[in-house]
Design a protein around this motif. Structure first.
Motif, PDB file in Angstrom:
ATOM      1  N   VAL A 109       0.854  -1.194   0.000  1.00  0.00           N
ATOM      2  CA  VAL A 109       0.000   0.000   0.000  1.00  0.00           C
ATOM      3  C   VAL A 109       0.884   1.236   0.000  1.00  0.00           C
ATOM      4  CG1 VAL A 109      -1.800   1.281   1.213  1.00  0.00           C
ATOM      5  CG2 VAL A 109      -1.815  -1.222   1.255  1.00  0.00           C
ATOM      6  N   TYR A 110       1.924   1.200   0.828  1.00  0.00           N
ATOM      7  CA  TYR A 110       2.810   2.358   0.921  1.00  0.00           C
ATOM      8  C   TYR A 110       4.252   1.911   1.122  1.00  0.00           C
ATOM      9  CZ  TYR A 110       2.845   1.533   5.994  1.00  0.00           C
ATOM     10  OH  TYR A 110       2.991   0.979   7.235  1.00  0.00           O
ATOM     11  N   ILE A 111       5.164   2.770   0.693  1.00  0.00           N
ATOM     12  CA  ILE A 111       6.571   2.647   1.079  1.00  0.00           C
ATOM     13  C   ILE A 111       6.940   3.978   1.718  1.00  0.00           C
ATOM     14  CG2 ILE A 111       8.947   2.388   0.250  1.00  0.00           C
ATOM     15  CD1 ILE A 111       7.800   0.947  -2.221  1.00  0.00           C
ATOM     16  N   GLU A 112       7.451   3.936   2.935  1.00  0.00           N
ATOM     17  CA  GLU A 112       7.885   5.190   3.554  1.00  0.00           C
ATOM     18  C   GLU A 112       9.194   5.611   2.906  1.00  0.00           C
ATOM     19  OE1 GLU A 112       8.272   5.231   7.840  1.00  0.00           O
ATOM     20  OE2 GLU A 112       8.808   7.362   7.819  1.00  0.00           O
ATOM     21  N   VAL A 113       9.283   6.880   2.547  1.00  0.00           N
ATOM     22  CA  VAL A 113      10.443   7.351   1.767  1.00  0.00           C
ATOM     23  C   VAL A 113      11.040   8.618   2.376  1.00  0.00           C
ATOM     24  CG1 VAL A 113       9.666   6.394  -0.443  1.00  0.00           C
ATOM     25  CG2 VAL A 113       8.890   8.673   0.261  1.00  0.00           C
ATOM     26  N   ASP A 114      12.280   8.880   1.961  1.00  0.00           N
ATOM     27  CA  ASP A 114      12.887  10.196   2.159  1.00  0.00           C
ATOM     28  C   ASP A 114      12.762  10.950   0.845  1.00  0.00           C
ATOM     29  OD1 ASP A 114      13.749   9.941   4.827  1.00  0.00           O
ATOM     30  OD2 ASP A 114      15.502   8.767   4.198  1.00  0.00           O
ATOM     31  N   VAL A 115      12.183  12.126   0.902  1.00  0.00           N
ATOM     32  CA  VAL A 115      12.085  12.956  -0.297  1.00  0.00           C
ATOM     33  C   VAL A 115      13.451  13.591  -0.538  1.00  0.00           C
ATOM     34  CG1 VAL A 115      10.912  14.929  -1.357  1.00  0.00           C
ATOM     35  CG2 VAL A 115       9.659  13.422   0.219  1.00  0.00           C
TER      36      VAL A 115
ATOM     37  N   VAL B 186      12.933   5.040   3.348  1.00  0.00           N
ATOM     38  CA  VAL B 186      13.454   5.744   4.505  1.00  0.00           C
ATOM     39  C   VAL B 186      14.567   4.915   5.142  1.00  0.00           C
ATOM     40  CG1 VAL B 186      11.837   4.796   6.213  1.00  0.00           C
ATOM     41  CG2 VAL B 186      12.677   7.119   6.485  1.00  0.00           C
ATOM     42  N   GLY B 187      15.641   5.580   5.486  1.00  0.00           N
ATOM     43  CA  GLY B 187      16.751   4.902   6.130  1.00  0.00           C
ATOM     44  C   GLY B 187      17.812   4.410   5.163  1.00  0.00           C
ATOM     45  N   ALA B 188      17.501   4.351   3.854  1.00  0.00           N
ATOM     46  CA  ALA B 188      18.513   3.900   2.891  1.00  0.00           C
ATOM     47  C   ALA B 188      19.591   4.977   2.759  1.00  0.00           C
ATOM     48  CB  ALA B 188      17.858   3.612   1.546  1.00  0.00           C
ATOM     49  N   ALA B 189      20.828   4.541   2.814  1.00  0.00           N
ATOM     50  CA  ALA B 189      21.919   5.514   2.804  1.00  0.00           C
ATOM     51  C   ALA B 189      22.071   6.133   1.422  1.00  0.00           C
ATOM     52  CB  ALA B 189      23.214   4.827   3.218  1.00  0.00           C
TER      53      ALA B 189
ATOM     54  N   VAL C 264      -5.696   1.641   8.382  1.00  0.00           N
ATOM     55  CA  VAL C 264      -5.826   0.240   7.975  1.00  0.00           C
ATOM     56  C   VAL C 264      -4.471  -0.308   7.531  1.00  0.00           C
ATOM     57  CG1 VAL C 264      -6.741  -1.246   6.144  1.00  0.00           C
ATOM     58  CG2 VAL C 264      -8.273   0.318   7.366  1.00  0.00           C
ATOM     59  N   SER C 265      -3.756   0.450   6.720  1.00  0.00           N
ATOM     60  CA  SER C 265      -2.538  -0.129   6.165  1.00  0.00           C
ATOM     61  C   SER C 265      -1.418  -0.186   7.199  1.00  0.00           C
ATOM     62  CB  SER C 265      -2.098   0.593   4.881  1.00  0.00           C
ATOM     63  OG  SER C 265      -2.154   1.973   5.031  1.00  0.00           O
ATOM     64  N   LEU C 266      -1.363   0.778   8.130  1.00  0.00           N
ATOM     65  CA  LEU C 266      -0.355   0.681   9.192  1.00  0.00           C
ATOM     66  C   LEU C 266      -0.688  -0.484  10.140  1.00  0.00           C
ATOM     67  CD1 LEU C 266       2.151   1.678  10.692  1.00  0.00           C
ATOM     68  CD2 LEU C 266       0.694   3.317  11.917  1.00  0.00           C
ATOM     69  N   LEU C 267      -1.956  -0.621  10.474  1.00  0.00           N
ATOM     70  CA  LEU C 267      -2.335  -1.741  11.349  1.00  0.00           C
ATOM     71  C   LEU C 267      -2.023  -3.079  10.672  1.00  0.00           C
ATOM     72  CD1 LEU C 267      -3.604  -2.803  13.967  1.00  0.00           C
ATOM     73  CD2 LEU C 267      -5.852  -2.612  12.871  1.00  0.00           C
ATOM     74  N   ALA C 268      -2.345  -3.198   9.393  1.00  0.00           N
ATOM     75  CA  ALA C 268      -2.047  -4.441   8.658  1.00  0.00           C
ATOM     76  C   ALA C 268      -0.545  -4.716   8.661  1.00  0.00           C
ATOM     77  CB  ALA C 268      -2.565  -4.337   7.220  1.00  0.00           C
ATOM     78  N   HIS C 269       0.235  -3.670   8.455  1.00  0.00           N
ATOM     79  CA  HIS C 269       1.695  -3.792   8.434  1.00  0.00           C
ATOM     80  C   HIS C 269       2.222  -4.270   9.791  1.00  0.00           C
ATOM     81  CE1 HIS C 269       5.768  -2.860   7.139  1.00  0.00           C
ATOM     82  NE2 HIS C 269       5.939  -2.032   8.161  1.00  0.00           N
TER      83      HIS C 269
ATOM     84  N   PHE D  35       5.856   3.932  11.550  1.00  0.00           N
ATOM     85  CA  PHE D  35       6.621   4.765  10.626  1.00  0.00           C
ATOM     86  C   PHE D  35       7.931   5.187  11.293  1.00  0.00           C
ATOM     87  CE2 PHE D  35       2.085   6.118   9.530  1.00  0.00           C
ATOM     88  CZ  PHE D  35       1.928   5.068   8.638  1.00  0.00           C
ATOM     89  N   VAL D  36       8.966   5.353  10.478  1.00  0.00           N
ATOM     90  CA  VAL D  36      10.288   5.710  11.000  1.00  0.00           C
ATOM     91  C   VAL D  36      10.372   7.213  11.263  1.00  0.00           C
ATOM     92  CG1 VAL D  36      12.759   5.750  10.461  1.00  0.00           C
ATOM     93  CG2 VAL D  36      11.349   3.748   9.824  1.00  0.00           C
ATOM     94  N   THR D  37       9.917   7.995  10.318  1.00  0.00           N
ATOM     95  CA  THR D  37      10.002   9.456  10.440  1.00  0.00           C
ATOM     96  C   THR D  37       9.002   9.938  11.492  1.00  0.00           C
ATOM     97  OG1 THR D  37      10.451   9.512   8.078  1.00  0.00           O
ATOM     98  CG2 THR D  37       9.877  11.612   9.129  1.00  0.00           C
ATOM     99  N   PRO D  38       9.462  10.754  12.439  1.00  0.00           N
ATOM    100  CA  PRO D  38       8.528  11.207  13.478  1.00  0.00           C
ATOM    101  C   PRO D  38       7.496  12.205  12.939  1.00  0.00           C
ATOM    102  CG  PRO D  38      10.685  12.236  13.771  1.00  0.00           C
ATOM    103  CD  PRO D  38      10.820  11.268  12.637  1.00  0.00           C
TER     104      PRO D  38
END
Ligand SMILES: [Ca+2]
Length: 431
Positions: free
Chosen positions: A253-259, A294-297, A347-352, A360-363
């Motif tokens: 559903v989602y990928i958390e990313v760094d813009v 998110v978190g990828a160097a 829904v998608s965070l709970l499923a995850h 989520f990593v980013t606050p």
């Protein structure tokens, strides 16, 4: 199908021309009078030829005459249109540890049934279980308003404009017609048919019109029973996601990313959601443009566990600073279940998390994160001790709880906030 986020109800006063019984307008400030409700039902009867599925005027009148106006519908519409809430508060409560644990227990207990549903409908079992958790807390919170009453009251409180004259074109009217048809066709047990103020019912909260079209008998007893049968309710939910939007099992559903730094200015949000479905393109193209999980160097190659290079687009629930995501069309599919981007995130965070993933990593941009339901109950118990008798210790931050919080802040000589988080809860409860 949950009803908490029906932002289309935002107008507190519905001044649309009243097409259903001669009223000039309907205000949510006052209950409908018996005369108004009766005139409205007659008006609905006069328009049964516009129903999305066949319904005779005689059947409508015979069944609708057993329904009554329920003012809880109006009061809930006012609440839904009322106090703004913070997404991180909602996520903290709706995806808390208790709910994750219970979701995992259901996955283990009903592994076989849920796997069969996943295989047959092509929808992940964790998503189905998460919807079950968010909609009715895994079953018990199905609502206590007779569905026919809710559907009729809603149709009368939210009349459609004359322009909505095509077959099934008027959502609130069609819901009332569908409720009548469900009873006419004996698809539920009339004596105990209860649901939410918006006429959503059953373990995964379907409105009557969606139920008519999508209900599935999965346990094979010949009756699609989303109220009593978990298997039927889950399969009906999976069927909704499959039929109304389609599900791509390859796409998260989602990928958390760094813009990327150079593109951040575009996504600076003043707390408002930024959702750009028109920008959907293969995830590999986003990576090529410097978007990274998110978190990828930086400078390192990105390895994504995504098959088939699905199209994704940016979604930032509160803009930057704050968590940023690339989301797939599965996001849109959940939104067709409940037209709220916040609902999709819940829904998608709970499923995850049920599947073993993390928050989520980013606050979130706050120094005062939201409370779990257990913490809300603790706060409510304290408020009760302090004499706020109207508060119920149910773990839900409703209007009565907020009123009591505000009074306590004022009593302490603090600014009159109506919300508390992890930090301010300690501050408030300090003696
Ligand atoms: Ca069944």
């Amino acid at each position: 199908m949950a009803t908490r986020f029906l932002s289309c109800l935002a107008a507190a006063v519905l001044a649309a021309s009243f097409a259903q019984g001669g009223l000039a307008q309907v205000s949510l400030e006052q209950p409908l009078t018996p005369e108004q409700f009766s005139a409205c039902v007659q008006g609905l009867a006069a328009k049964t030829s516009s129903a999305g599925r066949p319904l005779s005027q005689a059947d409508f009148l015979r069944i609708a005459s057993t329904g009554r106006y329920d003012d809880r519908v109006r009061q809930s519409m006012q609440v839904a249109a009322g106090e703004p809430t913070l997404l991180w508060d909602e996520l903290a409560a709706t995806t808390d540890e208790d709910r994750v644990r219970e979701g995992r227990a259901i996955l283990a207990r009903e592994a076989q049934t849920l796997q069969r549903i996943e295989s047959q409908f092509g929808v992940p079992k964790e998503i189905v279980v998460a919807i079950y958790g968010i909609e009715t807390n895994f079953g018990p919170a199905q609502g206590k308003i007779p569905v026919l009453d809710a559907a009729l009251s809603y149709a009368c409180l939210r009349p459609c404009p004359e322009s909505a004259s095509g077959a099934g074109a008027c959502v609130s009217r069609e819901r009332a017609y569908a409720a009548v048809r469900v009873l006419r066709d004996r698809r539920v047990r009339a004596e105990n048919w209860q649901g939410s103020w918006a006429a959503a019912f059953g373990r995964t909260q379907f409105v009557p019109d969606s139920f008519e079209q999508l209900a599935v008998d999965f346990d094979g007893d010949g009756f699609a029973d989303i109220i009593n049968s978990e298997a039927d309710a889950w399969a009906t939910t999976a069927n909704h996601l499959k039929q109304r939007g389609g599900w791509n099992l390859n796409a998260p559903v989602y990928i958390e990313v760094d813009v990327p730094a150079g593109q951040q200015a575009e996504f600076a949000g003043a707390g408002k959601a930024i959702r750009l479905p028109d920008r959907a393109r293969p995830v590999s193209q986003w990576i090529a443009q410097g978007w990274r999980p998110v978190g990828a160097a930086p400078g390192q190659p990105v390895v994504l566990k995504v098959n088939g290079d699905p199209e994704m687009y940016p979604y930032l629930p509160v803009g930057l600073p704050g968590p940023a995501f690339l989301v797939s069309r599965n996001f849109d599919t959940i939104m067709r279940y409940n037209r709220s981007d916040r609902y999709v995130m819940e829904v998608s965070l709970l499923a995850h998390k049920i599947a073993g993933g993390t928050d989520f990593v980013t606050p979130w941009p706050t120094d005062d994160p939201g409370l779990t339901r257990a913490q809300v109950r603790q706060l409510q118990a304290w408020l009760l001790q302090r004499g706020h008798a109207q508060v119920t210790a149910d773990g839900v931050m409703g209007r009565n709880t907020r009123d009591a919080i505000e009074k306590e802040f004022v009593a302490k000589g603090l600014p009159p906030a109506r919300r508390v988080g992890q930090r301010t809860m300690q501050q408030l409860m300090q003696q």
